[in-house]
Structure formats: C-alpha cells, structure tokens
Design a protein around this motif. Structure first.
Motif, mmCIF file in Angstrom:
data_model
loop_
_atom_site.group_PDB
_atom_site.id
_atom_site.type_symbol
_atom_site.label_atom_id
_atom_site.label_comp_id
_atom_site.label_asym_id
_atom_site.label_seq_id
_atom_site.Cartn_x
_atom_site.Cartn_y
_atom_site.Cartn_z
ATOM 1 N N GLY A 102 0.571 -1.243 -0.010
ATOM 2 C CA GLY A 102 0.237 -0.011 -0.074
ATOM 3 C C GLY A 102 0.808 1.186 0.088
ATOM 4 O O GLY A 102 0.323 2.303 0.271
ATOM 5 N N THR A 103 2.073 1.246 -0.282
ATOM 6 C CA THR A 103 2.894 2.270 -0.563
ATOM 7 C C THR A 103 2.504 3.177 -1.467
ATOM 8 O O THR A 103 1.929 2.836 -2.533
ATOM 9 N N ARG A 137 3.871 3.507 -12.767
ATOM 10 C CA ARG A 137 3.612 4.341 -11.686
ATOM 11 C C ARG A 137 3.907 3.266 -10.619
ATOM 12 O O ARG A 137 3.541 1.886 -10.611
ATOM 13 N N GLY A 138 4.413 3.683 -9.308
ATOM 14 C CA GLY A 138 4.734 2.673 -8.322
ATOM 15 C C GLY A 138 5.345 3.489 -7.134
ATOM 16 O O GLY A 138 5.575 4.655 -7.378
ATOM 17 N N PRO A 139 5.982 2.578 -6.303
ATOM 18 C CA PRO A 139 6.822 3.228 -5.286
ATOM 19 C C PRO A 139 8.240 3.744 -5.697
ATOM 20 O O PRO A 139 8.588 3.100 -6.683
ATOM 21 N N VAL A 140 8.656 4.759 -5.023
ATOM 22 C CA VAL A 140 10.064 5.283 -5.496
ATOM 23 C C VAL A 140 11.193 4.150 -5.590
ATOM 24 O O VAL A 140 12.206 4.273 -6.161
ATOM 25 N N PRO A 179 16.366 9.065 2.531
ATOM 26 C CA PRO A 179 16.292 8.499 3.677
ATOM 27 C C PRO A 179 14.838 7.848 4.567
ATOM 28 O O PRO A 179 15.023 6.944 5.414
ATOM 29 N N GLY A 180 14.113 8.164 3.584
ATOM 30 C CA GLY A 180 12.659 7.537 3.747
ATOM 31 C C GLY A 180 12.347 6.242 2.996
ATOM 32 O O GLY A 180 11.389 5.765 3.149
#
Length: 142
Positions: A33-34, A65-68, A84-85
């Motif tokens: 769910g990121t 599209r997706g998480p970094v 850092p995140g």
C-alpha cells in the motif's frame, strides 16, 4: 514468460521460477500500500545523458507508476542512501522484481541485447540469491 512461443529457449524450471517471482513479488509490493508516483521504470546510468542543462533521462518505454523504491532498485546501491525515507524491505523486493523483469526480457525470442542470454543467467542467479535472502529474513516462503 508464461508463453513458450515468446521465450522458447527458457527452461521449464526457470519459467516456473520467473512466473512465480513476477506474480508473488509484484503482489507483495502492491499489498504494502505504499504511495505510488510516476517512475522512469529503469533509471540506470545507461538511460541517462549528460547535457548542458544537466542530466536527462532517456528510454521511457518502461515509465510506470509505483513506489520510488522501484526506481531506486535500478540505481547503484549507494543511491538509496540519498532517500532516507526509502523502505529497505520494499527496496529489496523491488530489486528482485527488476531482476525478474530483466531476466524475462533476455529470454524473449526477439531480444537483441549483445550477450543477453549470458547476462540473463547472471541476473537469474542474482534474483535467486535475493529470493533466498528474502526467505531467510522472513523465515519462510515468499
């Protein structure tokens, strides 16, 4: 990968491993769910041009599209330190997924990457090592 007419030289065991990995790791990434954002999809150094105005990404056929962490998975490992995140577990899964995708492309009957099959075998071994680390870290299957 699932269609032997597209990848006729891919062995049965490798086909099963890639199919399983593509499905399960994709699902694991989505189930986290990121937050999703626009991604290049394959931002490695070969897809970067140095211009007078600064770096320019090329080869946008894998934009998605997706998480970094998916884009970070394609970059050298030390790049993640600048985010850092970034979720290290998610990043590890994205590295496995990116290897599975690259391996799949190397067995496409129309693949023209020089020495592609050799690279595909190397990346398959790296993917398997990542899966083994993941299984060890989670204490079970993926």
């Amino acid at each position: 990968v699932e269609d032997p007419t597209v990848s006729p030289d891919l062995g049965t065991a490798e086909r099963a491993l890639l199919t399983d990995t593509l499905h399960k790791i994709s699902r694991a990434i989505l189930d986290r769910g990121t937050r999703r954002q626009l991604l290049h999809g394959e931002p490695h150094p070969d897809n970067l041009l140095a211009t007078a105005d600064g770096p320019l990404f090329i080869d946008l056929e894998t934009a998605c599209r997706g998480p970094v962490e998916f884009d970070l998975a394609h970059a050298p490992k030390d790049v993640a330190a600048h985010y850092p995140g970034a979720d290290s577990v998610l990043l590890a899964d994205c590295r496995i997924l990116s290897l599975a995708l690259a391996v799949s492309w190397r067995w496409d009957r129309d693949d023209q990457l020089p020495d592609g099959r050799r690279r595909g075998r190397q990346w398959l071994a790296q993917m398997q090592a990542g899966l083994d680390r993941r299984e060890h870290a989670t204490g079970g299957g993926h």
